[in-house]
Write a protein that holds these residues in place. Sequence first.
Motif, mmCIF file in Angstrom:
data_model
loop_
_atom_site.group_PDB
_atom_site.id
_atom_site.type_symbol
_atom_site.label_atom_id
_atom_site.label_comp_id
_atom_site.label_asym_id
_atom_site.label_seq_id
_atom_site.Cartn_x
_atom_site.Cartn_y
_atom_site.Cartn_z
ATOM 1 N N GLN A 193 0.816 -1.216 0.000
ATOM 2 C CA GLN A 193 0.000 0.000 0.000
ATOM 3 C C GLN A 193 0.849 1.265 0.000
ATOM 4 O O GLN A 193 0.333 2.366 -0.210
ATOM 5 N N GLY A 194 2.128 1.107 0.262
ATOM 6 C CA GLY A 194 3.049 2.237 0.254
ATOM 7 C C GLY A 194 3.276 2.817 1.637
ATOM 8 O O GLY A 194 2.419 2.729 2.523
ATOM 9 N N THR A 195 4.443 3.409 1.810
ATOM 10 C CA THR A 195 4.768 4.112 3.045
ATOM 11 C C THR A 195 5.379 5.463 2.677
ATOM 12 O O THR A 195 6.227 5.550 1.792
ATOM 13 N N GLN A 196 4.930 6.504 3.341
ATOM 14 C CA GLN A 196 5.348 7.869 3.007
ATOM 15 C C GLN A 196 6.709 8.175 3.620
ATOM 16 O O GLN A 196 6.924 7.980 4.823
ATOM 17 N N VAL A 197 7.595 8.693 2.792
ATOM 18 C CA VAL A 197 8.885 9.204 3.247
ATOM 19 C C VAL A 197 8.936 10.687 2.894
ATOM 20 O O VAL A 197 8.767 11.056 1.732
ATOM 21 N N THR A 198 9.140 11.512 3.899
ATOM 22 C CA THR A 198 9.218 12.945 3.689
ATOM 23 C C THR A 198 10.541 13.447 4.255
ATOM 24 O O THR A 198 10.844 13.201 5.428
ATOM 25 N N VAL A 199 11.314 14.125 3.407
ATOM 26 C CA VAL A 199 12.623 14.622 3.808
ATOM 27 C C VAL A 199 12.598 16.140 3.744
ATOM 28 O O VAL A 199 12.394 16.716 2.677
ATOM 29 N N SER A 200 12.804 16.770 4.870
ATOM 30 C CA SER A 200 12.805 18.229 4.921
ATOM 31 C C SER A 200 14.225 18.751 4.753
ATOM 32 O O SER A 200 15.198 18.097 5.143
ATOM 33 N N SER A 201 14.324 19.944 4.205
ATOM 34 C CA SER A 201 15.656 20.539 3.955
ATOM 35 C C SER A 201 16.138 21.347 5.138
ATOM 36 O O SER A 201 15.415 21.580 6.082
#
Length: 125
Positions: A117-125
């Motif tokens: 189903q997917g997993t969210q990866v969020t990378v902030s700067s």
Amino acid sequence: QVELVESGGGLVQAGDSLRLSCAASGRSISPYTMAWFRQAPGKGREFVTLESWNGGIYYAEFVEGRFTISRDNAKNTMYLQMNGLKPEDTAVYYCAADRNAFATASKEERSYLNWGQGTQVTVSS
């Protein structure tokens, strides 16, 4: 039929690491090529990496040595270790299993029948 469930995503800062897991149930993943794809906002799904049933490993060029794919067949689980994450790595990450056992490994989405189903990866700067 195999069911795949990803986990391990989250919000991190640039340069951080994450380890994604893909737990399989319903059948053994050992005779199947397993892959990771990702889909960034507003973009199509793209290939990240795969490990073939016989141990061959391929990475997309953008990985640049930062990611490592592995699997534990005894646990029926695949992993993606991601180091040195960049904001452009922000995406939903999907694991996938080849539609055929012992098949030639492919980077094409159409080669994969079963998806998580997917997993969210969020990378902030």
